[in-house]
Design a protein around this motif. Structure first.
Motif, PDB file in Angstrom:
ATOM      1  N   ALA A 183       6.976 -12.572 -56.851  1.00  0.00           N
ATOM      2  CA  ALA A 183       6.308 -11.688 -57.815  1.00  0.00           C
ATOM      3  C   ALA A 183       5.973 -10.326 -57.220  1.00  0.00           C
ATOM      4  CB  ALA A 183       5.033 -12.358 -58.330  1.00  0.00           C
ATOM      5  N   ALA A 184       5.642 -10.302 -55.914  1.00  0.00           N
ATOM      6  CA  ALA A 184       5.210  -9.046 -55.276  1.00  0.00           C
ATOM      7  C   ALA A 184       6.316  -8.390 -54.459  1.00  0.00           C
ATOM      8  CB  ALA A 184       4.010  -9.322 -54.374  1.00  0.00           C
ATOM      9  N   ASN A 185       7.481  -9.052 -54.366  1.00  0.00           N
ATOM     10  CA  ASN A 185       8.587  -8.547 -53.550  1.00  0.00           C
ATOM     11  C   ASN A 185       8.152  -8.358 -52.094  1.00  0.00           C
ATOM     12  OD1 ASN A 185      11.233  -7.746 -53.093  1.00  0.00           O
ATOM     13  ND2 ASN A 185      10.807  -5.592 -53.515  1.00  0.00           N
ATOM     14  N   VAL A 186       7.531  -9.405 -51.544  1.00  0.00           N
ATOM     15  CA  VAL A 186       7.046  -9.408 -50.168  1.00  0.00           C
ATOM     16  C   VAL A 186       7.781 -10.510 -49.409  1.00  0.00           C
ATOM     17  CG1 VAL A 186       5.008  -9.747 -48.690  1.00  0.00           C
ATOM     18  CG2 VAL A 186       4.782  -8.549 -50.866  1.00  0.00           C
ATOM     19  N   SER A 187       8.028 -10.292 -48.122  1.00  0.00           N
ATOM     20  CA  SER A 187       8.739 -11.277 -47.303  1.00  0.00           C
ATOM     21  C   SER A 187       8.010 -12.622 -47.302  1.00  0.00           C
ATOM     22  CB  SER A 187       8.861 -10.768 -45.861  1.00  0.00           C
ATOM     23  OG  SER A 187       9.288 -11.799 -45.003  1.00  0.00           O
ATOM     24  N   ILE A 188       8.692 -13.666 -47.765  1.00  0.00           N
ATOM     25  CA  ILE A 188       8.091 -14.997 -47.804  1.00  0.00           C
ATOM     26  C   ILE A 188       7.925 -15.544 -46.385  1.00  0.00           C
ATOM     27  CG2 ILE A 188       8.409 -17.367 -48.616  1.00  0.00           C
ATOM     28  CD1 ILE A 188       9.929 -16.193 -51.015  1.00  0.00           C
ATOM     29  N   SER A 189       8.869 -15.244 -45.507  1.00  0.00           N
ATOM     30  CA  SER A 189       8.752 -15.707 -44.120  1.00  0.00           C
ATOM     31  C   SER A 189       7.511 -15.142 -43.451  1.00  0.00           C
ATOM     32  CB  SER A 189       9.998 -15.303 -43.326  1.00  0.00           C
ATOM     33  OG  SER A 189      11.150 -15.955 -43.815  1.00  0.00           O
ATOM     34  N   ILE A 232      -1.448 -16.117 -60.042  1.00  0.00           N
ATOM     35  CA  ILE A 232      -0.562 -15.305 -59.200  1.00  0.00           C
ATOM     36  C   ILE A 232       0.363 -14.456 -60.066  1.00  0.00           C
ATOM     37  CG2 ILE A 232       1.320 -15.390 -57.513  1.00  0.00           C
ATOM     38  CD1 ILE A 232       0.111 -18.042 -56.509  1.00  0.00           C
ATOM     39  N   LEU A 233       0.973 -15.076 -61.060  1.00  0.00           N
ATOM     40  CA  LEU A 233       1.992 -14.387 -61.858  1.00  0.00           C
ATOM     41  C   LEU A 233       1.407 -13.288 -62.732  1.00  0.00           C
ATOM     42  CD1 LEU A 233       4.073 -17.528 -62.866  1.00  0.00           C
ATOM     43  CD2 LEU A 233       4.729 -15.753 -61.233  1.00  0.00           C
ATOM     44  N   ILE A 234       0.173 -13.453 -63.195  1.00  0.00           N
ATOM     45  CA  ILE A 234      -0.438 -12.458 -64.069  1.00  0.00           C
ATOM     46  C   ILE A 234      -1.035 -11.297 -63.282  1.00  0.00           C
ATOM     47  CG2 ILE A 234      -2.326 -12.060 -65.708  1.00  0.00           C
ATOM     48  CD1 ILE A 234      -1.846 -14.920 -66.733  1.00  0.00           C
ATOM     49  N   LEU A 235      -1.748 -11.601 -62.190  1.00  0.00           N
ATOM     50  CA  LEU A 235      -2.486 -10.557 -61.476  1.00  0.00           C
ATOM     51  C   LEU A 235      -1.649  -9.805 -60.447  1.00  0.00           C
ATOM     52  CD1 LEU A 235      -6.006 -12.166 -60.874  1.00  0.00           C
ATOM     53  CD2 LEU A 235      -5.282 -10.583 -62.667  1.00  0.00           C
TER      54      LEU A 235
END
Length: 426
Positions: free
Chosen positions: A162-168, A337-340
């Motif tokens: 959702a935030a386009n942040v590295s999951i690793s 998570i998905l809304i905020l």
């Protein structure tokens, strides 16, 4: 007007009992209507594209790994290992719960699955040992929410998408804060258990007995080691790590422990598929709203509202944390998570706050929301599995929730508690 339309449509649909996924679609349609661009084909395309994400493939495999772990003997051996280490001390079953929660968190990533397994295994034992039933249930519930913080975490996967942040990086950054949450529970339990009148604890295990239990649990404990080492050295991506976890759990359950039957495997597949379907529909529906929120320029409006706080990052984070806490009391982790996330992330980036650091705080906050009434998914799970009233679980969970909120406050005040340990892993 755009923000009002979105909130009225979303909250209104939820208020009349419409499931959150469909409420998100309704709010998205309302935004399209407001923007004079309503088109059912665009709505359908964005719905499909929302779930068409390679990182999200990790969700069903981590869910499957957790289900296999619970029925394949991995969870029980972790409990036996913790019992051998600290079961003989006063209040030892509480410490067993915390150690088990931390180890199981590194296996499944699901707070509900871990809480259900620990309730079934440990709550009867704690009650029989003389512990207050409500307090024991509260400890199990609060220990269960460590699962979304220590990798692998399904929550981090959804936030990363959702935030386009590295999951690793999110995975690695969650390790030390997760241990801090466990330590907070440890000291809180140690303080509370002094006032209880308990039965005589079992005798201390001999070194030979401890080594025997450790050997049996080694296969279960080996899974998080493989995942963390593999991610750290780039052997596999988080999605590939999920597949490795599922295959490893299947191998250990069938070949090493030999406790899983084909019937149980089938049920694990069915349960994982059902939960994954719920999560994926939520993600897909939320991506429709997220796209329309971006088109409508709502993030820019939010950044404008928060502009006075952009040069005060700590104050901005405090405001975000309070908002997430309030939403978390009435909404489950995934929709929160998905809304905020698409609404808050532009302001976070504009203030120069590390997205990975904010992601860890966000996840801890939403995890605590799982044990806050009235929704509290983990509270309901513990109450249902343990056959104890919701009021009793709520009464027992408060001291532990306050301890975990204290950890959250420390992480807000001292970002290096997240960033420095995270740098050791990536």
């Amino acid at each position: 007007m755009i923000l009002t339309t979105f909130l009225v449509a979303l909250l209104g649909a939820m208020a009349i009992g419409i499931p959150i996924a469909f409420a998100l679609l309704i709010s998205g349609a309302a935004l399209m209507w407001q923007l004079d661009m309503f088109d059912a084909q665009i709505l359908a395309q964005n719905l499909i594209n929302g779930a068409n994400s390679f990182p999200l493939l990790a969700v069903p495999f981590f869910m499957l790994a957790g289900e296999i772990m619970n029925v394949g003997g991995l969870s029980r051996r972790i409990v036996d290992f913790a019992m051998a280490l600290v079961g003989h001390v006063r209040g030892g079953l509480g410490y067993v719960t915390i150690i088990t929660a931390v180890l199981m968190a590194a296996l499944s990533g699901s707070a509900v699955a871990d809480a259900a397994a620990m309730t079934a295994l440990l709550l009867p034992m704690m009650t029989a040992a003389g512990h207050d039933r409500a307090r024991s249930a509260g400890l199990i519930a609060s220990a269960g929410i460590i699962a979304p913080i220590i990798p692998p975490s399904i929550g981090f996967i959804i936030f990363g998408v959702a935030a386009n942040v590295s999951i690793s990086k999110l995975f690695m950054a969650g390790i030390f804060p997760g241990i801090m949450l466990g330590a907070a529970l440890w000291f809180t339990w140690r303080y509370l258990v002094r006032r209880e009148t308990l039965n005589e604890p079992p005798p201390r295990k001999s070194r030979a007995e401890i080594m025997k239990v450790a050997r049996e649990a080694a296969w279960a404990i080996g899974m998080p080691v493989i995942i963390i080492v593999g991610l750290r050295f780039g052997v596999f991506t988080p999605t590939e790590a999920a597949v490795v976890a599922a295959v490893y759990a299947l191998f250990v359950s069938f070949v090493i422990y030999r406790e899983m039957t084909l019937r149980q495997l089938y049920q694990a597949f069915v349960t994982s598929a059902k939960v994954t379907a719920i999560i994926m529909l939520l993600v897909a529906a939320a991506m429709v709203s997220a796209w329309l929120i971006t088109v409508a320029g709502l993030p820019d409006q939010i950044v404008g509202l928060l502009d006075p706080f952009l040069d005060q990052p700590k104050l901005l984070i405090v405001i975000c944390m309070v908002l997430i806490i309030l939403v978390g009391t009435s909404m489950d982790m995934t929709p929160t998570i998905l809304i905020l996330t698409p609404v808050l992330m532009p302001a976070i980036k504009a203030a120069g706050i590390d997205p990975v650091y904010f992601g860890v705080l966000f996840m801890i906050n939403t995890a605590i929301g799982l044990i806050t009434p009235p929704v509290g998914t983990v509270l309901n799970t513990v109450a249902g599995v343990g056959r104890i009233s919701m009021d009793e679980v709520v009464k027992g969970v408060w001291p532990f929730m306050l301890a975990q909120l204290t950890v959250l406050a420390l992480l807000v005040l001292f970002p290096d508690l997240v960033l420095v340990p995270a740098s050791w892993f990536y």
